[in-house]
Motif scaffolding. Structure first.
Motif, PDB file in Angstrom:
ATOM      1  N   ALA A   1      29.511  35.438 -27.342  1.00 21.92           N
ATOM      2  CA  ALA A   1      29.115  36.536 -26.449  1.00 21.92           C
ATOM      3  C   ALA A   1      27.758  36.245 -25.823  1.00 21.92           C
ATOM      4  N   ALA A   2      26.820  35.708 -26.612  1.00 19.79           N
ATOM      5  CA  ALA A   2      25.506  35.361 -26.072  1.00 19.79           C
ATOM      6  C   ALA A   2      25.614  34.215 -25.074  1.00 19.79           C
ATOM      7  N   ALA A   3      26.515  33.280 -25.331  1.00 28.59           N
ATOM      8  CA  ALA A   3      26.729  32.181 -24.383  1.00 28.59           C
ATOM      9  C   ALA A   3      27.262  32.714 -23.058  1.00 28.59           C
ATOM     10  N   VAL A   4      28.207  33.635 -23.126  1.00 30.33           N
ATOM     11  CA  VAL A   4      28.783  34.197 -21.901  1.00 30.33           C
ATOM     12  C   VAL A   4      27.716  34.900 -21.069  1.00 30.33           C
ATOM     13  N   GLU A   5      26.781  35.564 -21.732  1.00 33.39           N
ATOM     14  CA  GLU A   5      25.690  36.226 -21.000  1.00 33.39           C
ATOM     15  C   GLU A   5      24.919  35.210 -20.160  1.00 33.39           C
ATOM     16  N   GLN A   6      24.666  34.026 -20.723  1.00 34.68           N
ATOM     17  CA  GLN A   6      23.964  32.990 -19.964  1.00 34.68           C
ATOM     18  C   GLN A   6      24.856  32.425 -18.860  1.00 34.68           C
ATOM     19  N   PHE A   7      26.127  32.241 -19.144  1.00 37.67           N
ATOM     20  CA  PHE A   7      27.037  31.727 -18.125  1.00 37.67           C
ATOM     21  C   PHE A   7      27.105  32.651 -16.908  1.00 37.67           C
ATOM     22  N   ARG A   8      27.019  33.946 -17.143  1.00 38.68           N
ATOM     23  CA  ARG A   8      27.081  34.876 -16.004  1.00 38.68           C
ATOM     24  C   ARG A   8      25.879  34.711 -15.084  1.00 38.68           C
ATOM     25  N   HIS A   9      24.768  34.249 -15.610  1.00 41.39           N
ATOM     26  CA  HIS A   9      23.581  34.024 -14.785  1.00 41.39           C
ATOM     27  C   HIS A   9      23.667  32.718 -13.990  1.00 41.39           C
ATOM     28  N   VAL A  10      24.259  31.685 -14.559  1.00 41.40           N
ATOM     29  CA  VAL A  10      24.202  30.358 -13.935  1.00 41.40           C
ATOM     30  C   VAL A  10      25.504  29.940 -13.282  1.00 41.40           C
ATOM     31  N   ASP A  11      26.570  30.675 -13.493  1.00 38.96           N
ATOM     32  CA  ASP A  11      27.901  30.214 -13.075  1.00 38.96           C
ATOM     33  C   ASP A  11      27.946  29.884 -11.586  1.00 38.96           C
ATOM     34  N   GLY A  12      28.561  28.750 -11.303  1.00 43.64           N
ATOM     35  CA  GLY A  12      28.726  28.313  -9.918  1.00 43.64           C
ATOM     36  C   GLY A  12      27.919  27.080  -9.583  1.00 43.64           C
ATOM     37  N   HIS A  13      26.777  26.891 -10.271  1.00 44.71           N
ATOM     38  CA  HIS A  13      25.889  25.762  -9.991  1.00 44.71           C
ATOM     39  C   HIS A  13      25.549  25.094 -11.323  1.00 44.71           C
ATOM     40  N   ILE A  14      25.963  23.843 -11.492  1.00 47.56           N
ATOM     41  CA  ILE A  14      25.877  23.209 -12.802  1.00 47.56           C
ATOM     42  C   ILE A  14      25.150  21.865 -12.739  1.00 47.56           C
ATOM     43  N   GLY A  15      24.282  21.676 -11.769  1.00 46.20           N
ATOM     44  CA  GLY A  15      23.542  20.426 -11.647  1.00 46.20           C
ATOM     45  C   GLY A  15      22.334  20.392 -12.552  1.00 46.20           C
ATOM     46  N   ALA A  16      22.560  20.468 -13.856  1.00 47.44           N
ATOM     47  CA  ALA A  16      21.478  20.490 -14.844  1.00 47.44           C
ATOM     48  C   ALA A  16      22.022  20.014 -16.178  1.00 47.44           C
ATOM     49  N   PRO A  17      21.141  19.516 -17.063  1.00 51.40           N
ATOM     50  CA  PRO A  17      21.588  19.258 -18.428  1.00 51.40           C
ATOM     51  C   PRO A  17      22.019  20.578 -19.065  1.00 51.40           C
ATOM     52  N   PRO A  18      23.036  20.585 -19.901  1.00 53.37           N
ATOM     53  CA  PRO A  18      23.744  19.433 -20.452  1.00 53.37           C
ATOM     54  C   PRO A  18      24.895  18.918 -19.611  1.00 53.37           C
ATOM     55  N   TRP A  19      25.329  19.678 -18.631  1.00 55.47           N
ATOM     56  CA  TRP A  19      26.535  19.313 -17.878  1.00 55.47           C
ATOM     57  C   TRP A  19      26.347  18.004 -17.128  1.00 55.47           C
ATOM     58  N   SER A  20      25.155  17.774 -16.589  1.00 57.54           N
ATOM     59  CA  SER A  20      24.927  16.580 -15.770  1.00 57.54           C
ATOM     60  C   SER A  20      24.993  15.293 -16.582  1.00 57.54           C
ATOM     61  N   TYR A  21      24.959  15.370 -17.907  1.00 56.26           N
ATOM     62  CA  TYR A  21      25.055  14.174 -18.741  1.00 56.26           C
ATOM     63  C   TYR A  21      26.499  13.716 -18.936  1.00 56.26           C
ATOM     64  N   ALA A  22      27.449  14.549 -18.594  1.00 54.00           N
ATOM     65  CA  ALA A  22      28.853  14.239 -18.849  1.00 54.00           C
ATOM     66  C   ALA A  22      29.438  13.372 -17.739  1.00 54.00           C
ATOM     67  N   ALA A  23      30.425  12.564 -18.090  1.00 52.52           N
ATOM     68  CA  ALA A  23      31.130  11.778 -17.078  1.00 52.52           C
ATOM     69  C   ALA A  23      31.807  12.695 -16.068  1.00 52.52           C
ATOM     70  N   SER A  24      32.273  13.840 -16.550  1.00 52.57           N
ATOM     71  CA  SER A  24      32.859  14.860 -15.678  1.00 52.57           C
ATOM     72  C   SER A  24      32.152  16.179 -15.940  1.00 52.57           C
ATOM     73  N   PRO A  25      31.057  16.465 -15.194  1.00 54.42           N
ATOM     74  CA  PRO A  25      30.309  17.709 -15.442  1.00 54.42           C
ATOM     75  C   PRO A  25      31.170  18.965 -15.355  1.00 54.42           C
ATOM     76  N   ARG A  26      32.065  19.005 -14.388  1.00 50.61           N
ATOM     77  CA  ARG A  26      32.901  20.197 -14.249  1.00 50.61           C
ATOM     78  C   ARG A  26      33.790  20.401 -15.477  1.00 50.61           C
ATOM     79  N   SER A  27      34.367  19.311 -15.976  1.00 50.49           N
ATOM     80  CA  SER A  27      35.250  19.426 -17.138  1.00 50.49           C
ATOM     81  C   SER A  27      34.487  19.920 -18.354  1.00 50.49           C
ATOM     82  N   ARG A  28      33.298  19.353 -18.582  1.00 52.81           N
ATOM     83  CA  ARG A  28      32.511  19.797 -19.737  1.00 52.81           C
ATOM     84  C   ARG A  28      32.145  21.264 -19.586  1.00 52.81           C
ATOM     85  N   TYR A  29      31.674  21.640 -18.417  1.00 48.66           N
ATOM     86  CA  TYR A  29      31.225  23.014 -18.206  1.00 48.66           C
ATOM     87  C   TYR A  29      32.376  23.997 -18.373  1.00 48.66           C
TER      88      TYR A  29
END
Length: 386
Positions: free
Chosen positions: A344-372
């Motif tokens: 639930a706490a994670a979802v609260e953060q996702f609601r703030h950032v959702d849509g733009h994922i050009g940041a760690p940790p997602w940017s470290y993945a071979a497929s940032p979208r898949s990880r996110y």
């Protein structure tokens, strides 16, 4: 082939794919594996029923998350951590038209907000690295302008790192590495000139040198001297601290222990709302990303890391809601809260950032979208969909 044999073969195949998926997402913990096994069981049930289409099931689940207001996977912006301000878009358009004065005014407007000044220098340098016509026009008009020297120095840094490309040093051809080092030596000279002509209170010309120090492998004592010059002028510039953490990481010129020691010192120096509690989270993430022996679901549940996440949440709550630095904290918190089963706490953060994922940790993945999407949708389904 009889149905029992067919089901056994299918289950084995899906389990093998589950292992590949776990590697793809670069998660070594139990949650992705648990999800993959669940997918295997569902696949068997689909054959038994002779009706369920696995692709349709996946599509339906994705649609359920999107229906709750989250951005579809294909529409996620992997280039930016947050929406690009309209002002920045307008400035970049003016630079493309050769109007250097707009760029100079944009940088000047940051004043002594050193975090914002750094960001604007990097925006201008990124533009000049692609097309420096406006930068050359600026030099012709005001060759001794201190801001010009600063932007030119950072442009040289961006050009050098672009020439290097991504990957570990061992994976880059020697000729390209030589070119990279030659370009960084030129950037170093430009940075020293920018430092010479700068406002004595400005840490940004010294921040420009941080990635030069990484690329040229400054000895520890030299980097510590550079760091002292930065912190004498801007002791709590978050980006300066995150750049220094990279230097102290094992993947560059330090170790997990040195990186964590630096991160803890940074966090301890911060006041509530200054967001320096991000540093330990980044240090542990770097350790996880580069230590194949760790299991994420166990590692991130360590009491020390859980306490650090709680401290970061309190720090974030004390920050200005409009602080542009907060988005970096939110991305990392969403990821770590997921691993701590605090969905639930994670979802609260996702609601703030959702849509733009050009940041760690997602940017470290071979497929940032898949990880996110994997992490976000898991947390959303547990929280909202059951």
């Amino acid at each position: 082939m009889t149905l029992p044999i067919l089901l056994g073969v299918l289950l084995l195949g899906v389990l093998l794919l589950a292992g590949a998926a776990a590697a793809l997402y670069a998660r070594r913990g139990a949650r992705p594996v648990r999800a993959a096994v669940t997918g295997a069981v569902e696949a068997v049930e689909a054959v038994e029923a002779e009706e369920v289409d696995e692709a349709a099931l996946k599509s339906r689940r994705a649609a359920e998350v999107v229906a709750l207001g989250f951005v579809p996977e294909a529409e996620l912006d992997t280039a930016h951590p947050a929406p690009v301000p309209a002002e920045r878009t307008a400035v970049l358009a003016a630079l493309a038209d050769g109007d250097w004065e707009v760029g100079a005014a944009y940088l000047k407007a940051a004043g002594r907000d050193w975090e914002e000044r750094w960001l604007r220098v990097r925006v201008l340098a990124g533009a000049a690295a692609g097309d420096d016509g406006w930068l050359r026009a600026w030099r012709e008009a005001k060759p001794s302008h201190p801001a010009l020297a600063l932007v030119a120095a950072d442009t040289a840094v961006v050009v050098a790192w672009n020439a290097r490309g991504d990957g570990a040093a061992g994976d880059i051809p020697e000729e390209r590495l030589r070119t990279f080092h030659d370009l960084l030596e030129k950037a170093k000279a430009a940075a020293r000139e920018a430092q010479r002509v700068a406002d004595p209170a400005d840490p940004v010309p010294y921040m420009v040198e941080q990635s030069i120090g990484i690329g040229l492998a400054y000895p520890h004592e030299d980097y510590e001297e550079l760091w002292a010059r930065i912190t004498a002028r801007g002791p709590k510039v978050l980006t300066a601290h995150t750049h220094a953490l990279q230097y102290w990481c094992r993947k560059w010129h330090g170790s997990h222990e040195l990186a964590l020691s630096f991160a803890r010192a940074s966090a301890a120096a911060g006041e509530p709302g200054e967001l320096l509690t991000l540093l330990p989270l980044l240090a542990w993430f770097e350790q996880d990303a580069h230590d194949p022996e760790l299991t994420a679901e166990v590692f991130y549940k360590a009491p020390e890391i859980r306490e650090a996440v709680d401290a970061a949440l309190a720090d974030l709550a004390a920050a200005d809601p409009d602080d542009p630095r907060a988005v970096r904290m939110r991305h990392m918190l969403a990821y770590l809260l997921f691993w701590q089963d605090r969905d639930a706490a994670a979802v609260e953060q996702f609601r703030h950032v959702d849509g733009h994922i050009g940041a760690p940790p997602w940017s470290y993945a071979a497929s940032p979208r898949s990880r996110y999407v994997y992490v976000r949708d898991w947390a959303v389904r547990v929280t909202a969909l059951g």
